[in-house]
Design a protein around this motif. Structure first.
Motif, PDB file in Angstrom:
ATOM      1  N   ALA A 187       0.814  -1.216   0.000  1.00  0.00           N
ATOM      2  CA  ALA A 187       0.000   0.000   0.000  1.00  0.00           C
ATOM      3  C   ALA A 187       0.848   1.266   0.000  1.00  0.00           C
ATOM      4  O   ALA A 187       2.034   1.263   0.361  1.00  0.00           O
ATOM      5  N   VAL A 188       0.194   2.350  -0.358  1.00  0.00           N
ATOM      6  CA  VAL A 188       0.785   3.686  -0.247  1.00  0.00           C
ATOM      7  C   VAL A 188       0.418   4.228   1.134  1.00  0.00           C
ATOM      8  O   VAL A 188      -0.761   4.365   1.472  1.00  0.00           O
ATOM      9  N   GLY A 189       1.427   4.495   1.957  1.00  0.00           N
ATOM     10  CA  GLY A 189       1.176   5.007   3.296  1.00  0.00           C
ATOM     11  C   GLY A 189       1.136   3.903   4.338  1.00  0.00           C
ATOM     12  O   GLY A 189       1.079   2.709   4.019  1.00  0.00           O
ATOM     13  N   ASP A 190       1.199   4.315   5.594  1.00  0.00           N
ATOM     14  CA  ASP A 190       1.249   3.367   6.706  1.00  0.00           C
ATOM     15  C   ASP A 190      -0.097   2.664   6.898  1.00  0.00           C
ATOM     16  O   ASP A 190      -1.152   3.220   6.611  1.00  0.00           O
ATOM     17  N   THR A 191      -0.012   1.460   7.423  1.00  0.00           N
ATOM     18  CA  THR A 191      -1.205   0.694   7.792  1.00  0.00           C
ATOM     19  C   THR A 191      -1.152   0.410   9.285  1.00  0.00           C
ATOM     20  O   THR A 191      -0.130  -0.068   9.794  1.00  0.00           O
ATOM     21  N   VAL A 192      -2.250   0.702   9.981  1.00  0.00           N
ATOM     22  CA  VAL A 192      -2.340   0.454  11.416  1.00  0.00           C
ATOM     23  C   VAL A 192      -3.610  -0.345  11.683  1.00  0.00           C
ATOM     24  O   VAL A 192      -4.687   0.018  11.212  1.00  0.00           O
ATOM     25  N   VAL A 193      -3.460  -1.433  12.424  1.00  0.00           N
ATOM     26  CA  VAL A 193      -4.614  -2.237  12.821  1.00  0.00           C
ATOM     27  C   VAL A 193      -4.741  -2.185  14.334  1.00  0.00           C
ATOM     28  O   VAL A 193      -3.794  -2.525  15.058  1.00  0.00           O
ATOM     29  N   TYR A 194      -5.905  -1.739  14.808  1.00  0.00           N
ATOM     30  CA  TYR A 194      -6.201  -1.696  16.241  1.00  0.00           C
ATOM     31  C   TYR A 194      -7.108  -2.875  16.592  1.00  0.00           C
ATOM     32  O   TYR A 194      -8.050  -3.194  15.859  1.00  0.00           O
ATOM     33  N   GLU A 195      -6.826  -3.510  17.740  1.00  0.00           N
ATOM     34  CA  GLU A 195      -7.642  -4.620  18.221  1.00  0.00           C
ATOM     35  C   GLU A 195      -8.025  -4.380  19.680  1.00  0.00           C
ATOM     36  O   GLU A 195      -7.267  -3.738  20.419  1.00  0.00           O
ATOM     37  N   PRO A 196      -9.166  -4.935  20.119  1.00  0.00           N
ATOM     38  CA  PRO A 196      -9.531  -4.792  21.534  1.00  0.00           C
ATOM     39  C   PRO A 196      -8.500  -5.403  22.468  1.00  0.00           C
ATOM     40  O   PRO A 196      -8.314  -4.942  23.592  1.00  0.00           O
ATOM     41  N   ALA A 197      -7.848  -6.468  22.023  1.00  0.00           N
ATOM     42  CA  ALA A 197      -6.763  -7.115  22.762  1.00  0.00           C
ATOM     43  C   ALA A 197      -5.787  -7.654  21.740  1.00  0.00           C
ATOM     44  O   ALA A 197      -6.154  -7.902  20.587  1.00  0.00           O
ATOM     45  N   GLU A 319     -14.117 -18.464  36.046  1.00  0.00           N
ATOM     46  CA  GLU A 319     -14.522 -17.797  34.811  1.00  0.00           C
ATOM     47  C   GLU A 319     -13.346 -17.642  33.867  1.00  0.00           C
ATOM     48  O   GLU A 319     -12.233 -17.298  34.285  1.00  0.00           O
ATOM     49  N   ILE A 320     -13.601 -17.891  32.588  1.00  0.00           N
ATOM     50  CA  ILE A 320     -12.611 -17.689  31.532  1.00  0.00           C
ATOM     51  C   ILE A 320     -13.225 -16.713  30.541  1.00  0.00           C
ATOM     52  O   ILE A 320     -14.278 -17.006  29.947  1.00  0.00           O
ATOM     53  N   GLY A 321     -12.598 -15.562  30.354  1.00  0.00           N
ATOM     54  CA  GLY A 321     -13.149 -14.572  29.436  1.00  0.00           C
ATOM     55  C   GLY A 321     -12.204 -13.417  29.230  1.00  0.00           C
ATOM     56  O   GLY A 321     -11.028 -13.463  29.617  1.00  0.00           O
ATOM     57  N   GLY A 322     -12.708 -12.363  28.606  1.00  0.00           N
ATOM     58  CA  GLY A 322     -11.931 -11.152  28.399  1.00  0.00           C
ATOM     59  C   GLY A 322     -10.687 -11.375  27.547  1.00  0.00           C
ATOM     60  O   GLY A 322     -10.716 -12.087  26.543  1.00  0.00           O
ATOM     61  N   LYS A 323      -9.578 -10.793  27.978  1.00  0.00           N
ATOM     62  CA  LYS A 323      -8.352 -10.838  27.180  1.00  0.00           C
ATOM     63  C   LYS A 323      -7.700 -12.217  27.139  1.00  0.00           C
ATOM     64  O   LYS A 323      -6.791 -12.449  26.338  1.00  0.00           O
ATOM     65  N   ASP A 324      -8.159 -13.140  27.989  1.00  0.00           N
ATOM     66  CA  ASP A 324      -7.628 -14.498  27.912  1.00  0.00           C
ATOM     67  C   ASP A 324      -8.123 -15.232  26.667  1.00  0.00           C
ATOM     68  O   ASP A 324      -7.433 -16.113  26.146  1.00  0.00           O
ATOM     69  N   THR A 346     -17.476 -23.966  35.712  1.00  0.00           N
ATOM     70  CA  THR A 346     -16.628 -23.144  34.856  1.00  0.00           C
ATOM     71  C   THR A 346     -17.499 -22.386  33.869  1.00  0.00           C
ATOM     72  O   THR A 346     -18.341 -22.985  33.183  1.00  0.00           O
ATOM     73  N   ILE A 347     -17.294 -21.081  33.800  1.00  0.00           N
ATOM     74  CA  ILE A 347     -18.034 -20.230  32.868  1.00  0.00           C
ATOM     75  C   ILE A 347     -17.065 -19.738  31.800  1.00  0.00           C
ATOM     76  O   ILE A 347     -16.060 -19.091  32.112  1.00  0.00           O
ATOM     77  N   ILE A 348     -17.340 -20.071  30.555  1.00  0.00           N
ATOM     78  CA  ILE A 348     -16.564 -19.559  29.422  1.00  0.00           C
ATOM     79  C   ILE A 348     -17.411 -18.495  28.746  1.00  0.00           C
ATOM     80  O   ILE A 348     -18.541 -18.764  28.312  1.00  0.00           O
ATOM     81  N   ARG A 349     -16.891 -17.280  28.666  1.00  0.00           N
ATOM     82  CA  ARG A 349     -17.646 -16.170  28.087  1.00  0.00           C
ATOM     83  C   ARG A 349     -16.757 -15.397  27.106  1.00  0.00           C
ATOM     84  O   ARG A 349     -15.562 -15.653  26.996  1.00  0.00           O
ATOM     85  N   ASP A 350     -17.366 -14.469  26.370  1.00  0.00           N
ATOM     86  CA  ASP A 350     -16.659 -13.620  25.398  1.00  0.00           C
ATOM     87  C   ASP A 350     -16.049 -14.448  24.268  1.00  0.00           C
ATOM     88  O   ASP A 350     -15.071 -14.037  23.642  1.00  0.00           O
TER      89      ASP A 350
END
Length: 442
Positions: A187-197, A319-324, A346-350
């Motif tokens: 590409a022409v120019g920088d590429t930036v990808v943002y992620e929640p985690a 609980e297992i969730g979020g950034k894990d 055990t609760i698996i979420r997200d």
């Protein structure tokens, strides 16, 4: 179909698992668009990774398979042609069951001067591709779903000029991130990808080794950012692929659920964006130790696992969730099996992403564990597992999903009676010798 019985004795010994699937895919792709040769040892010769080789051979890349004369180690050699060296394929590029091949390759093909079509098996034709089509088209690509359903087959029009973008991905996905970054190389120019985690960062690590100007940082809003400055040519390198932690997960689980077991799983990749299963199970009381840790480039270690009675702590819940979740998304089916054997809820979420994998892994895991006697319920983004209830043998439906086949092979070791796994051959998608390796420990 394969039939398995409850383990009659503890599992003990050393285990070597095949090379990391994510790294193997990328080593072929990045080698193909680099200048000079890339030599790969430890490459995972599974159905998915062989699909990647086949696609790039169809675009004119010579990829050799040989044995190193000094020690007989298999070596894959990719004769790269640089960023602009791919040729138009004569036929549709067929990716089999591989979402990684389909999505990452779309980022590369978006910038080529030729038109092409991509499709895969019936599973790939149901998996969402708009998550890569949307940002790539924002960059100036022209990618369409031939059936108008945002799934394969895809048509990619060539000759487009791409421009770098700042893209905020709604999910933490290494496949989305990698597709955009690979397009960013052109590409022409920088590429930036943002992620929640931060999702698995093999692309950033490997592209840096090939010579790209790319890095990760934490954005001001706390999101994870991958930043690529284009213009640097890629050069072939030597790659030693560590064992896949996703494959090691089945032996980690087996040792934890079969009383008296102790296994040493050697040379496993323990990248911090992939090792969530080790950290989470440790919090549940699992006896897991890393030995011989090597933190150069892709971290690797030997993993020592001993049988453990797992629990959820004082309140009996875990609980297992979020950034894990992004760090263990592929391991969640076998984690659910472990949770069924644990003395807690055990609760698996997200983890709604599980619904759009090779199968709907939430519903499939719940269905199969219920058939084995587990008290479990599905939620929109995960499941709730009431552990500790004895499991019994059942007929397991794999839905042609390799991770289900291997996860329920582990469940069989803890279940009374016979467990029959329908279409066990799908394990070959990521681990062709799995059942042979498992049987060697029984």
């Amino acid at each position: 179909m394969i039939a398995l019985e409850k383990a009659a004795k503890p599992l003990r010994g050393d285990v070597f698992v095949p090379g990391d699937k994510s790294i193997s895919h990328r080593s072929i792709m990045f080698g193909a668009i680099s200048e000079g040769t890339t030599e790969i040892t430890g490459f995972l010769e599974s159905a998915d990774c062989l699909s990647t080789i086949d696609c790039f051979r169809k675009m004119g890349i010579i990829i050799d398979h040989s044995m190193r004369p000094s020690n007989g180690v298999p070596v894959i050699t990719v004769h790269g042609k640089g960023l602009g060296g791919l040729n138009a394929p004569k036929d549709t590029l067929y990716t089999g069951n591989s979402g990684t091949t389909t999505r990452l390759m779309s980022g590369i093909l978006a910038a080529q001067p030729f038109d092409c079509n991509i499709t895969g098996d019936s599973s790939i034709e149901k998996r969402p591709m708009n998550r890569v089509m949307k940002p790539l088209n924002q960059m100036g690509a022209d990618i369409t779903s031939l059936r108008g359903n945002e799934c394969c087959p895809l048509h990619i029009s060539g000759g487009k000029t791409l421009r770098g973008i700042n893209y905020r991905s709604p999910i933490a996905s290494a496949q989305v991130k990698s597709a955009v970054l690979l397009a960013g190389l052109y590409a022409v120019g920088d590429t930036v990808v943002y992620e929640p985690a931060l999702s698995r960062n093999h692309t950033e690590i490997m592209l840096t080794a090939f010579g790209a100007d790319i890095h990760n940082e934490v954005a001001t809003d706390g999101s994870a950012a991958a930043i690529l400055h284009p213009g640097m040519p890629l050069h072939g390198i030597k790659i030693n692929v560590p064992g896949d932690i996703s494959s090691a997960a089945y032996f980690i689980a087996a040792a934890l659920v079969v009383p008296g077991s102790e296994l040493l799983i050697r040379n496993v990749g323990v990248n911090s964006t992939r090792d969530g299963i080790i950290r989470v199970l440790g919090q549940m009381g699992a006896d897991i130790t890393l030995l011989n840790l090597d933190e150069s480039q892709e971290p690797k270690a030997d993993i020592l696992v001993r049988y453990s009675e797992l629990s959820g702590g004082a309140n009996g819940k875990f609980e297992i969730g979020g950034k894990d979740i992004p760090t263990m998304i592929d391991e969640l089916p076998v984690v659910a099996v472990i949770a069924a054997c644990a003395d807690c809820d055990t609760i698996i979420r997200d983890a709604a992403e599980l619904r759009v994998k090779e199968s709907n892994r939430i519903d499939a895991v719940v269905e199969n564990l219920k058939a084995m006697g587990c008290d479990i319920e599905a939620t929109e983004d995960g499941m709730i597992i009431h552990g500790g209830k004895p499991l019994h043998g059942a007929d397991i439906k794999t839905y042609n999903d390799h991770r289900l086949a291997m996860s329920f092979a582990v469940a069989a070791l803890a279940a009374e009676g016979t467990t029959r796994i329908v279409d066990d051959r799908c394990a070959g998608i990521s681990y062709p010798s799995f059942f042979k390796d498992l049987q060697s420990l029984l």
